[in-house]
Design an enzyme around this catalytic site. Structure first.
Site, short mmCIF file in Angstrom:
data_model
loop_
_atom_site.label_atom_id
_atom_site.label_comp_id
_atom_site.label_asym_id
_atom_site.label_seq_id
_atom_site.Cartn_x
_atom_site.Cartn_y
_atom_site.Cartn_z
N CYS A 1 0.84 -1.20 0.00
CA CYS A 1 0.00 0.00 0.00
C CYS A 1 0.88 1.26 0.00
O CYS A 1 1.82 1.35 0.77
CB CYS A 1 -0.92 -0.01 1.22
SG CYS A 1 -2.02 1.41 1.27
N CYS B 1 0.56 5.03 6.83
CA CYS B 1 -0.05 4.88 8.16
C CYS B 1 0.95 4.21 9.11
O CYS B 1 1.38 3.07 8.86
CB CYS B 1 -1.32 4.05 8.06
SG CYS B 1 -2.40 4.59 6.72
N CYS C 1 0.71 0.49 10.31
CA CYS C 1 0.24 -0.57 9.41
C CYS C 1 1.33 -1.46 8.81
O CYS C 1 2.30 -0.97 8.22
CB CYS C 1 -0.59 0.04 8.29
SG CYS C 1 -1.40 -1.24 7.31
N CYS D 1 -16.04 -9.46 6.14
CA CYS D 1 -15.44 -8.18 5.78
C CYS D 1 -14.18 -8.39 4.94
O CYS D 1 -13.24 -9.07 5.38
CB CYS D 1 -15.12 -7.40 7.05
SG CYS D 1 -14.40 -5.79 6.70
N CYS E 1 -19.20 -6.69 4.10
CA CYS E 1 -18.56 -5.42 4.42
C CYS E 1 -17.25 -5.35 3.64
O CYS E 1 -16.63 -6.37 3.39
CB CYS E 1 -18.30 -5.39 5.93
SG CYS E 1 -17.35 -3.97 6.46
N CYS F 1 -19.19 1.68 9.04
CA CYS F 1 -18.43 1.07 10.13
C CYS F 1 -17.20 1.96 10.29
O CYS F 1 -16.39 2.07 9.38
CB CYS F 1 -18.03 -0.35 9.74
SG CYS F 1 -16.85 -1.10 10.87
N ARG G 1 -17.33 -2.74 18.49
CA ARG G 1 -16.57 -3.96 18.21
C ARG G 1 -15.22 -3.97 18.91
O ARG G 1 -14.41 -3.06 18.74
CB ARG G 1 -16.37 -4.12 16.70
CG ARG G 1 -15.71 -5.46 16.32
CD ARG G 1 -15.77 -5.72 14.82
NE ARG G 1 -17.12 -5.58 14.34
CZ ARG G 1 -17.48 -4.77 13.34
NH1 ARG G 1 -16.60 -4.08 12.70
NH2 ARG G 1 -18.75 -4.68 12.98
N1 SAM Z 1 -6.55 0.41 3.29
C1 SAM Z 1 -7.83 0.55 3.83
C2 SAM Z 1 -7.93 1.66 4.84
O1 SAM Z 1 -6.92 2.10 5.36
O2 SAM Z 1 -9.04 2.08 5.12
C3 SAM Z 1 -8.39 -0.73 4.46
C4 SAM Z 1 -7.50 -1.65 5.25
S1 SAM Z 1 -6.79 -0.95 6.75
C5 SAM Z 1 -5.67 -2.22 7.19
C6 SAM Z 1 -8.13 -1.08 7.93
C7 SAM Z 1 -7.90 -0.63 9.35
O3 SAM Z 1 -7.10 -1.58 10.04
C8 SAM Z 1 -7.17 0.67 9.59
O4 SAM Z 1 -7.97 1.78 9.41
C9 SAM Z 1 -6.76 0.53 11.04
O5 SAM Z 1 -7.75 1.06 11.87
C10 SAM Z 1 -6.66 -0.99 11.24
N2 SAM Z 1 -5.27 -1.42 11.52
C11 SAM Z 1 -4.29 -1.58 10.62
N3 SAM Z 1 -3.14 -1.96 11.23
C12 SAM Z 1 -3.41 -2.04 12.54
C13 SAM Z 1 -2.62 -2.39 13.67
N4 SAM Z 1 -1.34 -2.68 13.57
N5 SAM Z 1 -3.20 -2.38 14.88
C14 SAM Z 1 -4.52 -2.06 14.99
N6 SAM Z 1 -5.31 -1.74 13.96
C15 SAM Z 1 -4.77 -1.71 12.75
C1 DTB Z 2 -10.90 -2.58 11.96
O1 DTB Z 2 -11.23 -1.58 12.58
N1 DTB Z 2 -9.98 -3.44 12.37
C2 DTB Z 2 -9.78 -4.47 11.38
C3 DTB Z 2 -10.81 -4.11 10.29
N2 DTB Z 2 -11.37 -2.90 10.77
C4 DTB Z 2 -10.43 -4.04 8.88
C5 DTB Z 2 -8.37 -4.58 10.92
C6 DTB Z 2 -7.38 -4.81 12.04
C7 DTB Z 2 -6.06 -5.03 11.41
C8 DTB Z 2 -5.00 -5.40 12.39
C9 DTB Z 2 -3.68 -5.59 11.76
C10 DTB Z 2 -3.63 -6.69 10.73
O2 DTB Z 2 -4.08 -7.82 11.01
O3 DTB Z 2 -3.10 -6.45 9.66
FE1 SF4 Z 3 -2.74 1.25 3.40
FE2 SF4 Z 3 -2.55 0.14 5.80
FE3 SF4 Z 3 -2.98 2.74 5.59
FE4 SF4 Z 3 -4.94 0.98 4.88
S1 SF4 Z 3 -4.08 1.30 6.91
S2 SF4 Z 3 -4.29 2.82 3.78
S3 SF4 Z 3 -3.67 -0.68 4.08
S4 SF4 Z 3 -1.14 1.64 4.91
#
Ligand code: SAM
Ligand code: DTB
Ligand code: SF4
Length: 323
Positions: free
Chosen positions: A54, A58, A61, A98, A130, A190, A262
């Site tokens: 990606c 963030c 992430c 989802c 979702c 959500c 959640r």
């Molecule tokens: N790329 C899309 C976005 O950012 O909306 C969808 C996927 S993104 C991984 C979805 C959500 O996962 C993020 O908004 C964040 O809240 C959660 N997330 C990602 N990495 C995480 C982490 N290490 N710990 C907790 N939540 C995480």
């Molecule tokens: C949300 O709030 N938490 C989920 C879902 N929406 C998409 C994602 C959590 C991701 C945690 C890190 C991972 O497993 O990559």
């Molecule tokens: Fe990309 Fe992760 Fe940010 Fe979603 S949360 S936009 S997957 S870097």
């Protein structure tokens, strides 16, 4: 019965959030019992349909190209494979499926056509569908709605004030705009956030304030505890204290009585007793299955044992989303 309000003032939220923790849990539990069956839990399954690579930065992430996290990158899965996984999730008791993609935004190309095919196929199984795919336009939202999408996940993640410390490749306004596009297409929203990223209590209150004063409360509010990922800027963050999680959950429950709150990422590091307190304070939804998107989750065995021990049951499947 407390009334549903979207005009909360920050000061009122502070007064709730900073209550002595046992009073706050009690109040969360009280509101929860007015609006929900406290033993009924929505069980959702996550599937990463496109993993890693990606372009966003963030800081939390594992899927950002900016950090070396050792993640296996995977292009978009094929729809049939996704539908098979959804069948399995249904057999394991999930009612919501989802699909997540590591995209900055959705583009109108063949991949989007495949996403529409996945939505249609999963909806036909009788699961609530979702998606969480990054930013989308109103037209894309309408196309997904037509394919049978029930909800769209798009988190605000933290306060407006702290946002720039966590993400530099998009703005809070971008995020709010997508939420508007989702609402215009009549898709359930959500939207929640992550705690444990170095934010202050004021930031958490500010996030809750934004969520609770959206034109309509999100239908579901995921509260994630940061899962610190090696290689990301937040790799050394300390584990979120259970008391902080409980404050977020109970305050979200009091502010947004009808929402599904959640208990999301971070559950794997919590004992059954800690999770039980979260359900008492007002959480009524979880992600089930051995994996979240890329990190481990509680095992199905553990969750089944927990449901039995605590007398919880999974919410009944919904009827298909009308298209
Ligand atoms: N790329 C899309 C976005 O950012 O909306 C969808 C996927 S993104 C991984 C979805 C959500 O996962 C993020 O908004 C964040 O809240 C959660 N997330 C990602 N990495 C995480 C982490 N290490 N710990 C907790 N939540 C995480
Ligand atoms: C949300 O709030 N938490 C989920 C879902 N929406 C998409 C994602 C959590 C991701 C945690 C890190 C991972 O497993 O990559
Ligand atoms: Fe990309 Fe992760 Fe940010 Fe979603 S949360 S936009 S997957 S870097």
């Amino acid at each position: 019965m407390s009334v549903i309000r979207t005009d909360w003032r920050k000061q009122e939220i502070e007064q709730i959030y900073y209550k002595p923790i046992l009073d706050l849990i009690f109040e969360g539990a009280t509101v929860h019992r007015q609006y929900h069956n406290p033993n009924e839990i929505q069980v959702c399954t996550l599937l990463s349909v496109k993993t890693g690579g990606c372009p966003e930065d963030c800081a939390y992430c594992p899927q950002s190209v900016k950090y070396q996290t050792g993640l296996d990158v995977h292009k978009l899965m094929n729809p049939q494979e996704v539908i098979e996984t959804a069948k399995q999730a249904k057999a394991n008791g999930s009612t919501r499926f989802c699909m997540g993609a590591a995209w900055r935004e959705v583009r109108d190309n063949k991949d989007f056509d495949k996403i529409l095919e996945m939505i249609q196929g999963v909806n036909e199984l009788g699961l609530e569908v979702c998606c969480t795919l990054g930013m989308i336009t109103e037209e894309q939202a309408l196309k997904m709605k037509k394919a049978g999408l029930h909800a769209y996940n798009h988190n605000l993640d933290t306060s407006r004030e702290y946002y720039d410390d966590i993400i530099s490749t998009r703005t809070y306004e971008d995020r709010l705009k997508t939420l508007q596009n989702v609402a215009k297409a009549n898709i359930s929203i959500c939207c929640g956030g992550i705690i444990g990223m170095g934010e202050t209590h004021e930031d958490r209150i500010s996030l809750l304030h934004t969520l609770a004063t959206l034109p309509k409360h999100p239908e579901s509010v995921p509260i994630n505890a940061l899962v610190p990922i090696e290689g990301t800027p937040l790799e050394n963050q300390k584990r979120v204290e259970i008391w902080d999680m409980l404050r977020m959950i109970a305050t979200a429950r009091i502010l947004m009585p009808l929402a599904k709150v959640r208990l999301s990422a971070g559950r794997v590091n919590m004992s059954m007793e800690e999770q039980a307190l979260c359900f008492l304070a007002g959480a009524n939804s979880i992600f089930a299955g051995d994996k979240l998107l890329t990190t481990p989750n509680n095992t199905t065995d553990f969750d089944q044992f927990m449901f039995k021990t605590l007398g919880l049951f999974a919410q009944k499947p919904m009827v298909k989303t009308e298209i």
